[in-house]
Design an enzyme around this catalytic site. Sequence first.
Site, mmCIF file in Angstrom:
data_model
loop_
_atom_site.group_PDB
_atom_site.id
_atom_site.type_symbol
_atom_site.label_atom_id
_atom_site.label_comp_id
_atom_site.label_asym_id
_atom_site.label_seq_id
_atom_site.Cartn_x
_atom_site.Cartn_y
_atom_site.Cartn_z
ATOM 1 N N SER A 76 0.987 -1.313 -0.128
ATOM 2 C CA SER A 76 -0.032 -0.027 0.079
ATOM 3 C C SER A 76 0.658 1.406 0.024
ATOM 4 O O SER A 76 1.984 1.298 0.555
ATOM 5 C CB SER A 76 -0.909 -0.025 1.033
ATOM 6 O OG SER A 76 -1.258 1.199 1.531
ATOM 7 N N TYR B 115 -1.893 5.463 -4.209
ATOM 8 C CA TYR B 115 -3.125 6.524 -3.825
ATOM 9 C C TYR B 115 -2.487 7.756 -4.551
ATOM 10 O O TYR B 115 -1.231 8.100 -4.044
ATOM 11 C CB TYR B 115 -3.166 6.866 -2.370
ATOM 12 C CG TYR B 115 -4.110 5.777 -1.913
ATOM 13 C CD1 TYR B 115 -5.494 5.814 -2.419
ATOM 14 C CD2 TYR B 115 -3.985 5.164 -0.637
ATOM 15 C CE1 TYR B 115 -6.513 4.808 -1.778
ATOM 16 C CE2 TYR B 115 -4.821 4.218 0.007
ATOM 17 C CZ TYR B 115 -6.076 4.299 -0.702
ATOM 18 O OH TYR B 115 -6.921 3.228 0.054
ATOM 19 N N THR C 116 -5.782 2.586 -7.012
ATOM 20 C CA THR C 116 -6.998 2.262 -6.066
ATOM 21 C C THR C 116 -7.706 3.639 -6.430
ATOM 22 O O THR C 116 -7.563 4.939 -6.054
ATOM 23 C CB THR C 116 -6.654 2.409 -4.475
ATOM 24 O OG1 THR C 116 -5.974 1.118 -4.598
ATOM 25 C CG2 THR C 116 -7.827 2.432 -3.870
ATOM 26 N N LYS D 49 -8.171 -0.464 -9.407
ATOM 27 C CA LYS D 49 -8.954 -1.210 -8.020
ATOM 28 C C LYS D 49 -10.240 -0.563 -7.768
ATOM 29 O O LYS D 49 -9.943 0.930 -7.444
ATOM 30 C CB LYS D 49 -7.843 -1.180 -6.957
ATOM 31 C CG LYS D 49 -8.454 -1.900 -5.698
ATOM 32 C CD LYS D 49 -7.379 -2.206 -4.748
ATOM 33 C CE LYS D 49 -7.851 -2.880 -3.484
ATOM 34 N NZ LYS D 49 -8.563 -1.998 -2.426
ATOM 35 N N HIS E 241 -13.672 -2.023 -1.394
ATOM 36 C CA HIS E 241 -12.796 -1.558 -0.475
ATOM 37 C C HIS E 241 -13.348 -2.292 0.938
ATOM 38 O O HIS E 241 -12.990 -1.523 1.835
ATOM 39 C CB HIS E 241 -12.702 -0.015 -0.251
ATOM 40 C CG HIS E 241 -11.403 0.516 0.034
ATOM 41 N ND1 HIS E 241 -10.601 1.014 -0.859
ATOM 42 C CD2 HIS E 241 -10.721 0.775 1.239
ATOM 43 C CE1 HIS E 241 -9.369 1.518 -0.274
ATOM 44 N NE2 HIS E 241 -9.717 1.359 0.953
#
Length: 352
Positions: free
Chosen positions: A101, A125, A151, A220, A244
Amino acid sequence: MELEDFAKEVMPKGGWGYLAGGSGDEFTLRRNVASFNSKGILPRVLADVEFPDTSTSILGHDLKVPFIMAPIAAHGLAHETKEAGTAKGIAEFGGTIMSISAYSGAKFSEIEEGLQGNARWFQIYMSKDDEFNRNIIDEAKADGATAIILTADSTLSGNRERDINNKFVYPFGMPIVSRYLSGDGKNMSLNNIYAQSKQKISPRDVKFLSEYSGLPVFVKGIQTAEDATLAIGAGAAGIWVSNHGGRQLDGAPGSFETLAEISAAVAGRVPIVFDSGIRRGEHIFKALASGADIVALGRPVLFGLALGGWKGVKSVLEYFETDLKRVMQLAGTQTIADVKQAKLKDLTDWNR
Ligand code: FMN
């Protein structure tokens, strides 16, 4: 679920609320698991099956099992070894992929201590500033990421009422994205962090990431055929079906309920990863039989990390492998290709 109950005992309230919780009434969080009951697996008893083979491949990776680790922020809330502990559990299990992540609490170099060269995908992100995005992608590539996961479902934080009530802030920094935050992530709320990331995401971002990185890009958070079509049109190399884990738009259907329609629209053009609600081998089976190529595991892996560090992670992965093999045997499916061909039965009374 027992594992969840045990993990709750060992985690502080704020960290637990962040990990286990969803948004709003947590309708979607519950429905993610419950909606697997809308389809039944047909037992097959004369199928001549023994020792089912769970191996498969995706985008050039040979996998021992059709599941990988989903990207999850801040593993340090579950265990002091942070992402390196999860990474070691994954490396010791072998034959799967760790998603890292952008909001990890550990640096790439620290995660590598556990991952030991094992395969990894990087989840981004995006920053509002593409110069930062280029730097982050450069670092992820240097770290050995073989795919980028964009994402797209978290342009702001879902209404996480547990976090609000607990006044939850991250107790440690986020080294990968701190370059575009006003602080380093430490003592910041999720609302504040998401607000400093990019809100306006479009097919242009998919194109940008895929052209700049030269790596396959998954989008995603896809829950509709329309977005899947847009993503592929913009150059996505994979579709990641997810809501999510019920943490963003409450009132959305269970992620599993959206899968078959998306799979029909994708029509085999790119691979599909599915997540949100996978807790048992049956769920993996049903997702694969509904069009997913592989699934991603989320909270259960973190529960394992909380309870036993890397050994807990390994043990959760082993549980899913054993459980899937059992289901494959009882459903008369020798290979993952057979699972993908299996017909599920609609169960119209599943809500009762
Ligand atoms: N998804 C991301 O793309 N990036 C993240 O940083 C991220 N952090 C998460 C943190 C927590 C504590 C949880 C539970 C989920 C997070 N997710 C994140 C979503 C997961 O990738 C995945 O979609 C979700 O966990 C699937 O639901 P499940 O865990 O209920 O199976």
